[in-house]
Design a protein around this motif. Structure first.
Motif, PDB file in Angstrom:
ATOM      1  N   UNK A 166      39.858  38.955  37.680  1.00 42.13           N
ATOM      2  CA  UNK A 166      39.251  39.182  39.308  1.00 42.13           C
ATOM      3  C   UNK A 166      38.586  40.154  38.994  1.00 42.13           C
ATOM      4  N   UNK A 167      39.310  41.432  39.139  1.00 44.43           N
ATOM      5  CA  UNK A 167      38.621  42.617  39.048  1.00 44.43           C
ATOM      6  C   UNK A 167      38.082  43.487  38.494  1.00 44.43           C
ATOM      7  N   UNK A 168      38.619  43.376  36.914  1.00 43.62           N
ATOM      8  CA  UNK A 168      38.091  43.664  35.723  1.00 43.62           C
ATOM      9  C   UNK A 168      37.814  42.736  34.596  1.00 43.62           C
ATOM     10  N   UNK A 169      36.876  41.394  34.635  1.00 42.31           N
ATOM     11  CA  UNK A 169      36.569  40.768  34.275  1.00 42.31           C
ATOM     12  C   UNK A 169      35.598  41.163  33.475  1.00 42.31           C
ATOM     13  N   UNK A 170      36.247  40.487  32.208  1.00 39.66           N
ATOM     14  CA  UNK A 170      35.726  41.153  30.661  1.00 39.66           C
ATOM     15  C   UNK A 170      34.010  40.710  30.958  1.00 39.66           C
ATOM     16  N   UNK A 171      33.788  39.802  31.068  1.00 36.86           N
ATOM     17  CA  UNK A 171      32.194  39.424  31.155  1.00 36.86           C
ATOM     18  C   UNK A 171      31.220  40.079  32.268  1.00 36.86           C
ATOM     19  N   UNK A 172      32.393  39.364  33.671  1.00 37.23           N
ATOM     20  CA  UNK A 172      31.366  39.759  34.811  1.00 37.23           C
ATOM     21  C   UNK A 172      31.483  41.396  35.382  1.00 37.23           C
TER      22      UNK A 172
END
Length: 197
Positions: free
Chosen positions: A14-20
């Motif tokens: 959630x927090x360090x989502x690679x895409x977003x």
């Protein structure tokens, strides 16, 4: 120990989502998210490659590169390992799941150069994760990548059915929708530390 693993897992999802959040893996994110089936298939392939690549790169780095002071070769070594697993996925899909193989098209071999897959292996080294932490981080990164693909596939299906002004049709509305989805993930920034902190 469990608390630390949960923080790593949910941070990667959630927090360090690679895409977003980190904006890695944008090419397959935009290319494969037109249909839900291909988004789920690509997500599964990326999860598999991330987990297997992390399982192989950790011992290569710790027991081969570090003892011989060859840490500067980590990127090249990691890309070779990733390419090996992408080829394995490609062979399996081509042989057993031909429709998914055709749906993913050119984006399947692009997993080799997908910066999200390489990024997770390099971040495992940079964060000095042990083997278990590396695997949890890789699982979380893969699940986060899949979540982003599935969410965006749903958004794109709605956008395709919407009455969009002519100037925004195609790539512009896709990029606007992607930015709105990315902004929505900023709300998760305090979540992990608030729950597990």
């Amino acid at each position: 120990m469990l608390k630390e693993m949960l923080v790593i897992l949910f941070s990667a999802i959630l927090v360090d989502n690679f895409v977003l959040s980190k904006f890695m893996g944008i090419c397959p994110f935009l290319g494969v998210s037109k249909k839900m089936d291909s988004a789920v298939g690509m997500g599964g392939a990326v999860i598999f490659v991330m987990l297997m690549a992390s399982a192989m790169t950790y011992p290569i780095y710790e027991y081969l590169l570090v003892p011989y002071h060859l840490e500067y070769l980590n990127t090249m070594a990691f890309i070779l390992v990733i390419a090996l697993f992408v080829q394995l996925v490609e062979i399996i899909l081509k042989r057993y799941i031909k429709p998914l193989y055709n749906a993913l098209g050119v984006y399947l071999p692009l997993i080799t150069t997908n910066c999200a897959v390489l990024g997770v292996t390099l971040l495992n080294v940079e964060n000095e994760y042990n083997f278990l932490s590396s695997m949890v981080n890789s699982l979380g990164a893969g699940l986060g990548f899949t979540l982003a693909l599935i969410l965006f596939a749903g958004v794109r299906e709605r956008v395709e059915a919407a009455d969009v002004p002519q100037a925004f049709k195609g790539v512009p509305i896709t990029l606007v929708a992607a930015s709105i989805v990315a902004v929505s993930f900023m709300g998760f920034n305090g979540l992990v530390t608030g729950i597990f902190g």
